[in-house]
Design an enzyme around this catalytic site. Structure first.
Site, mmCIF file in Angstrom:
data_model
loop_
_atom_site.group_PDB
_atom_site.id
_atom_site.type_symbol
_atom_site.label_atom_id
_atom_site.label_comp_id
_atom_site.label_asym_id
_atom_site.label_seq_id
_atom_site.Cartn_x
_atom_site.Cartn_y
_atom_site.Cartn_z
ATOM 1 N N TYR A 56 7.246 7.523 8.470
ATOM 2 C CA TYR A 56 6.667 7.584 7.113
ATOM 3 C C TYR A 56 7.027 8.887 6.393
ATOM 4 C CZ TYR A 56 4.353 3.188 7.826
ATOM 5 O OH TYR A 56 4.145 1.835 8.034
ATOM 6 N N HIS A 108 -1.260 -3.138 0.126
ATOM 7 C CA HIS A 108 -0.797 -2.602 1.417
ATOM 8 C C HIS A 108 -0.883 -1.091 1.462
ATOM 9 C CE1 HIS A 108 1.751 -6.436 2.390
ATOM 10 N NE2 HIS A 108 0.466 -6.626 2.522
ATOM 11 N N CYS A 135 -7.644 17.098 8.871
ATOM 12 C CA CYS A 135 -8.186 16.357 7.719
ATOM 13 C C CYS A 135 -8.745 17.372 6.728
ATOM 14 C CB CYS A 135 -9.311 15.426 8.182
ATOM 15 S SG CYS A 135 -10.279 14.745 6.823
ATOM 16 N N GLU A 203 16.884 -14.702 -4.596
ATOM 17 C CA GLU A 203 17.213 -16.065 -4.091
ATOM 18 C C GLU A 203 15.904 -16.750 -3.701
ATOM 19 O OE1 GLU A 203 19.587 -14.511 -1.015
ATOM 20 O OE2 GLU A 203 17.864 -13.955 0.207
#
Ligand code: APR
Ligand code: ZN
Length: 237
Positions: A56, A108, A135, A203
């Site tokens: 990521y 998502h 955090c 497509e």
């Protein structure tokens, strides 16, 4: 074409392809280079968090330099000039926002946000993440993850999405292969609500036969054209 009141648009990786973002299942797609089980599942993250962070971090660096394309701008224009437009995107890039879309749902999650698995805080995040990242809210170390929805996890905002699908009279699917649920089931929900359903894609997708109409070609061509058609059929106030 009749005027439409409530338009729901589902977008997938094909919308960002012409902005230089790899799709997932095309021949050179992301899943031809990485095993989704290793980088896009909670189990993959648990067994090798450093590898998932690396995956990521690489995508976040790419996302920092990409720009919206004519299809993103056309959808932002539609929202601007036509009441009742909502975009539901499967994409974790920020190109819809960059093009000006506001009525937007990231089902998502977003690559440019980080989530703390300890306290649930989600924060904007453009730098690298690692197992050593604390955090910013609860200080836990080793609990920060990309705020994206992995396979096997529940997508975000599903209640709101079901509401929108049950009320829409036009459902447009753009740049998605129709492989992944629940997004691939949205067209059936919209049809059940009586909506006209259109697929705009390079497509025919896996679910092409479920759509009342299919228009095929690169998103930067077919999306602006279709938006122009929608805007030229005005509902008379
Ligand atoms: N214009 C329009 N459509 C395009 C273009 C383009 N330039 N390039 C590719 N496409 C189409 C492909 O034909 C394909 O149908 O976009 C679709 C991309 O399909 P996928 O790669 O499967 O991406 P997507 O459908 O968004 O995947 C859904 O799967 O891996 C998970 O979470 C991930 O959100 C993703 C989800
Ligand atoms: Zn926390």
């Amino acid at each position: 074409m009749r005027p439409f009141e409530s338009i729901v648009i589902l977008t997938g990786a094909g919308l960002s392809a012409e902005s230089g973002v790899s799709t997932f299942r095309d021949p050179e797609g992301i899943w031809s280079k990485y095993d989704w089980r290793e980088v896009a599942t909670p189990e993959g993250f648990d067994s090798n968090p450093a590898y998932v962070h690396e995956f990521y971090n690489m995508r976040r660096r790419i996302h920092r330099d990409i720009k919206p394309n004519a299809a993103h701008f056309a959808l932002a224009r539609l929202e601007n000039e036509h009441r009742g437009v909502t975009v539901i995107t499967q994409n974790v890039d920020a190109l819809h926002e960059a093009a000006g879309s506001k009525s937007l749902i990231h089902m998502h999650g977003e690559a440019m946000r980080a989530l703390c698995a300890a306290c649930g805080t989600s924060v904007p995040w453009t730098d690298d993440l690692s197992v050593a990242t604390p955090c910013p809210s609860c200080g836990s170390v080793g609990r920060m993850r990309p705020d994206v929805v992995w396979f096997g996890e529940m997508p975000y905002h599903m209640e709101r999405i079901s509401e929108l699908l049950s009320e829409c009279d036009l459902f447009i699917s753009i740049g998605t292969s129709g492989h992944v649920y629940p997004a691939a089931s949205f067209v059936a929900e919209a049809r059940a609500a009586g909506a006209h359903t259109v697929e705009l894609n390079l497509e025919p997708s896996q679910g092409a036969r479920l759509f009342a109409e299919g228009i095929y070609g690169p998103a930067t061509e077919v999306v602006p054209e279709y938006v122009h058609k929608l805007l030229s059929v005005r509902t008379f106030e």
